[in-house]
Design a protein around this motif. Structure first.
Motif, PDB file in Angstrom:
ATOM      1  N   PHE A 119      21.689  14.641  18.652  1.00 49.94           N
ATOM      2  CA  PHE A 119      21.639  14.889  20.087  1.00 49.94           C
ATOM      3  C   PHE A 119      20.197  14.960  20.569  1.00 49.94           C
ATOM      4  O   PHE A 119      19.863  14.464  21.653  1.00 49.94           O
ATOM      5  CB  PHE A 119      22.370  16.179  20.434  1.00 49.94           C
ATOM      6  CG  PHE A 119      22.399  16.480  21.910  1.00 49.94           C
ATOM      7  CD1 PHE A 119      23.419  15.988  22.701  1.00 49.94           C
ATOM      8  CD2 PHE A 119      21.398  17.223  22.507  1.00 49.94           C
ATOM      9  CE1 PHE A 119      23.440  16.243  24.072  1.00 49.94           C
ATOM     10  CE2 PHE A 119      21.406  17.479  23.864  1.00 49.94           C
ATOM     11  CZ  PHE A 119      22.432  16.994  24.645  1.00 49.94           C
ATOM     12  N   VAL A 120      19.335  15.601  19.783  1.00 54.86           N
ATOM     13  CA  VAL A 120      17.933  15.715  20.165  1.00 54.86           C
ATOM     14  C   VAL A 120      17.238  14.358  20.091  1.00 54.86           C
ATOM     15  O   VAL A 120      16.453  13.988  20.972  1.00 54.86           O
ATOM     16  CB  VAL A 120      17.213  16.742  19.267  1.00 54.86           C
ATOM     17  CG1 VAL A 120      15.717  16.749  19.540  1.00 54.86           C
ATOM     18  CG2 VAL A 120      17.792  18.136  19.493  1.00 54.86           C
ATOM     19  N   GLN A 121      17.514  13.604  19.042  1.00 53.31           N
ATOM     20  CA  GLN A 121      16.850  12.306  18.860  1.00 53.31           C
ATOM     21  C   GLN A 121      17.347  11.248  19.838  1.00 53.31           C
ATOM     22  O   GLN A 121      16.568  10.423  20.318  1.00 53.31           O
ATOM     23  CB  GLN A 121      17.067  11.813  17.424  1.00 53.31           C
ATOM     24  CG  GLN A 121      16.333  12.637  16.378  1.00 53.31           C
ATOM     25  CD  GLN A 121      16.662  12.135  14.982  1.00 53.31           C
ATOM     26  OE1 GLN A 121      17.627  12.573  14.375  1.00 53.31           O
ATOM     27  NE2 GLN A 121      15.868  11.208  14.496  1.00 53.31           N
TER      28      GLN A 121
ATOM     29  N   ASP B  10      20.588  22.708  25.113  1.00 54.16           N
ATOM     30  CA  ASP B  10      19.740  21.648  24.569  1.00 54.16           C
ATOM     31  C   ASP B  10      18.370  22.189  24.187  1.00 54.16           C
ATOM     32  O   ASP B  10      17.744  21.712  23.233  1.00 54.16           O
ATOM     33  CB  ASP B  10      19.602  20.493  25.567  1.00 54.16           C
ATOM     34  CG  ASP B  10      19.215  20.971  26.963  1.00 54.16           C
ATOM     35  OD1 ASP B  10      20.091  21.535  27.639  1.00 54.16           O
ATOM     36  OD2 ASP B  10      18.049  20.798  27.338  1.00 54.16           O
ATOM     37  N   ALA B  11      17.887  23.195  24.904  1.00 51.63           N
ATOM     38  CA  ALA B  11      16.608  23.805  24.536  1.00 51.63           C
ATOM     39  C   ALA B  11      16.713  24.491  23.187  1.00 51.63           C
ATOM     40  O   ALA B  11      15.802  24.438  22.359  1.00 51.63           O
ATOM     41  CB  ALA B  11      16.176  24.808  25.611  1.00 51.63           C
ATOM     42  N   VAL B  12      17.854  25.150  22.950  1.00 53.77           N
ATOM     43  CA  VAL B  12      18.075  25.792  21.654  1.00 53.77           C
ATOM     44  C   VAL B  12      18.061  24.753  20.547  1.00 53.77           C
ATOM     45  O   VAL B  12      17.441  24.944  19.498  1.00 53.77           O
ATOM     46  CB  VAL B  12      19.427  26.544  21.676  1.00 53.77           C
ATOM     47  CG1 VAL B  12      19.779  27.057  20.282  1.00 53.77           C
ATOM     48  CG2 VAL B  12      19.372  27.708  22.649  1.00 53.77           C
ATOM     49  N   LEU B  13      18.741  23.634  20.771  1.00 54.51           N
ATOM     50  CA  LEU B  13      18.781  22.585  19.752  1.00 54.51           C
ATOM     51  C   LEU B  13      17.404  21.991  19.504  1.00 54.51           C
ATOM     52  O   LEU B  13      17.025  21.730  18.362  1.00 54.51           O
ATOM     53  CB  LEU B  13      19.761  21.482  20.169  1.00 54.51           C
ATOM     54  CG  LEU B  13      21.246  21.847  20.100  1.00 54.51           C
ATOM     55  CD1 LEU B  13      22.073  20.760  20.751  1.00 54.51           C
ATOM     56  CD2 LEU B  13      21.666  22.047  18.651  1.00 54.51           C
ATOM     57  N   ARG B  14      16.646  21.769  20.584  1.00 54.88           N
ATOM     58  CA  ARG B  14      15.318  21.183  20.406  1.00 54.88           C
ATOM     59  C   ARG B  14      14.405  22.128  19.637  1.00 54.88           C
ATOM     60  O   ARG B  14      13.657  21.707  18.766  1.00 54.88           O
ATOM     61  CB  ARG B  14      14.698  20.846  21.770  1.00 54.88           C
ATOM     62  CG  ARG B  14      15.346  19.672  22.468  1.00 54.88           C
ATOM     63  CD  ARG B  14      14.383  19.047  23.481  1.00 54.88           C
ATOM     64  NE  ARG B  14      13.802  20.042  24.345  1.00 54.88           N
ATOM     65  CZ  ARG B  14      14.382  20.508  25.444  1.00 54.88           C
ATOM     66  NH1 ARG B  14      15.580  20.094  25.760  1.00 54.88           N
ATOM     67  NH2 ARG B  14      13.772  21.402  26.191  1.00 54.88           N
ATOM     68  N   GLN B  15      14.471  23.417  19.950  1.00 53.58           N
ATOM     69  CA  GLN B  15      13.640  24.383  19.242  1.00 53.58           C
ATOM     70  C   GLN B  15      14.000  24.412  17.764  1.00 53.58           C
ATOM     71  O   GLN B  15      13.127  24.420  16.887  1.00 53.58           O
ATOM     72  CB  GLN B  15      13.820  25.777  19.851  1.00 53.58           C
ATOM     73  CG  GLN B  15      12.996  26.852  19.139  1.00 53.58           C
ATOM     74  CD  GLN B  15      13.229  28.222  19.746  1.00 53.58           C
ATOM     75  OE1 GLN B  15      13.929  28.349  20.742  1.00 53.58           O
ATOM     76  NE2 GLN B  15      12.654  29.232  19.147  1.00 53.58           N
TER      77      GLN B  15
END
Length: 396
Positions: free
Chosen positions: A292-294, A330-335
């Motif tokens: 999801f992040v990529q 999404d911020a949690v996932l990116r971190q």
């Protein structure tokens, strides 16, 4: 297939270490829950991280926080006229009667029958309060999961919020938006494993094998209730499109099996529609978050051949309910993804992707407008609040 609780693991050092780790995480979750105000971002991280929310007692407290449901203001008990006035009652009744395997084995008939009655009322109450929603077969598989974990009244409140946000696409009068979400599956696979993607395209297998996965959040196809609620922890903490990313990682995990098939629709569909019950769930959850992040939805939107733009859960993601930018899923996932990049070898973490040297030119040629790009990127890159307004349309 009947739901089964897993057997107790052997009593060894590994179990003691696992129990110790679980107790530490439980203590951390309760510490967050006792904070004022509650740090929803921290709860999201814990729901995503290994083991999820661990036990149903914790889920009863955390799931409402993730969905911004006030447990002090629950829907009233349904009235006697609920079933009489519902156009969906007969279909819901048939589906619930067929849902015996969704209840724990060994449950007394009287208790199960009582829960089935509660399941019917919970579904009908959500539909009555939200006439814009349309019942679909498979919806009861999601509702029963909440019913078994949190009880009827709280389940009704949680499912109502979920139905007007994460599940909104599936509850339209047509399947256009559901088909659109399924259309994200192949572009995700293409980014990671072009050979597998091309094989599946040649086989003309399509994406229908993943339909029941998506619209039931895998509740219909997994026999172990522990795995079902673990996935619900993950999905509730994430973007509405996360279930399709998880579907993609299942297919990618089984790439060798798929490529060993005869390259025809029947063979590939049969293989993929039989989901294994012994999947490495924690590994796949981590992989789905990384994907999801990529490859965020904004980058895959045109490849997914969007057909219907209005009022999709993906396009109204901004609108859900968080108090600060740091609380966005999404911020949690990116971190989490960045932290892993710093602690592990980058080459082992990053998935091998198909070269996309001309990706932006290609997207521009396909008609990705400046406005679309700005709005879509706002889902994963800006500090927009996530509250239930249903105003933003990412795909005009």
């Amino acid at each position: 297939m009947a739901l089964q609780r897993p057997p107790a693991p052997p009593n060894d050092n590994g179990k003691r270490d696992c129990d110790s780790k679980k107790k530490r995480k439980e203590a951390e979750i309760y510490q967050v829950l006792n904070g004022t105000p509650v740090d929803v971002a921290a709860l999201r991280r814990m729901a995503i991280s290994e083991g999820g929310l661990l036990v149903d007692e914790i889920r009863c407290q955390v799931w409402p926080k993730l969905l911004n449901v006030n447990t002090e203001d629950l829907p009233p008990p349904p009235g006697e006229e609920l079933r009489e006035n519902s156009k969906d009652y007969q279909q819901v009744l048939l589906d619930v009667r067929r849902s015996l395997r969704r209840f724990p084995p060994g449950m007394p008939d009287e208790q199960r029958e009582g829960l089935q009655e509660e399941l019917i009322d919970s579904i009908l109450q959500v539909l009555e309060r939200n006439p814009q929603l349309h019942y679909y077969q498979g919806y009861h598989d999601i509702v029963v999961t909440f019913l078994l974990v949190v009880g009827e009244r709280l389940a009704t409140a949680l499912v109502e919020k979920l139905s007007t946000h994460h599940l909104r696409d599936f509850m339209d009068s047509t399947m256009d938006n559901t088909k659109h979400i399924l259309n994200y599956l192949m572009p995700i696979i293409d980014q990671v494993n072009p050979e597998l993607h091309d094989f599946m395209q040649r086989a003309e297998v399509g994406t229908i094998f993943a339909l029941s996965w998506l619209i039931t959040w895998f509740g219909h196809v997994l026999s172990d209730f522990r795995h079902v609620v673990r996935l619900y922890d993950f999905f509730l903490a994430c973007h509405p499109l996360m279930p399709i990313y998880f579907a993609a990682v299942i297919v990618l995990y089984r790439a060798d099996e798929v490529l060993a098939c005869e390259c025809d629709m029947a063979s590939v569909h049969h293989l993929l529609s039989q989901i294994p019950q012994d999947l490495p769930y924690e590994t796949l959850i981590s992989r789905a978050g990384d994907l999801f992040v990529q490859f965020p939805p904004s980058e895959l939107a045109r490849e997914a051949a969007l057909q219907q733009s209005e009022r999709t859960a993906a396009s109204t993601f901004k609108d859900f309910e968080l108090a600060s930018a740091q609380q966005r899923p999404d911020a949690v996932l990116r971190q989490r993804f960045r932290e892993r990049l710093h602690t592990e070898e980058r080459a082992k973490l990053l998935l091998v992707a198909k070269p996309r040297t001309n990706r932006f030119v290609k997207l521009a040629v396909m008609g990705l407008t400046v406005a679309l790009g700005a709005a879509a990127l706002a889902v994963v890159k800006s500090a927009l609040e996530w509250a239930p307004k249903f105003e933003l349309q990412i795909f005009p």
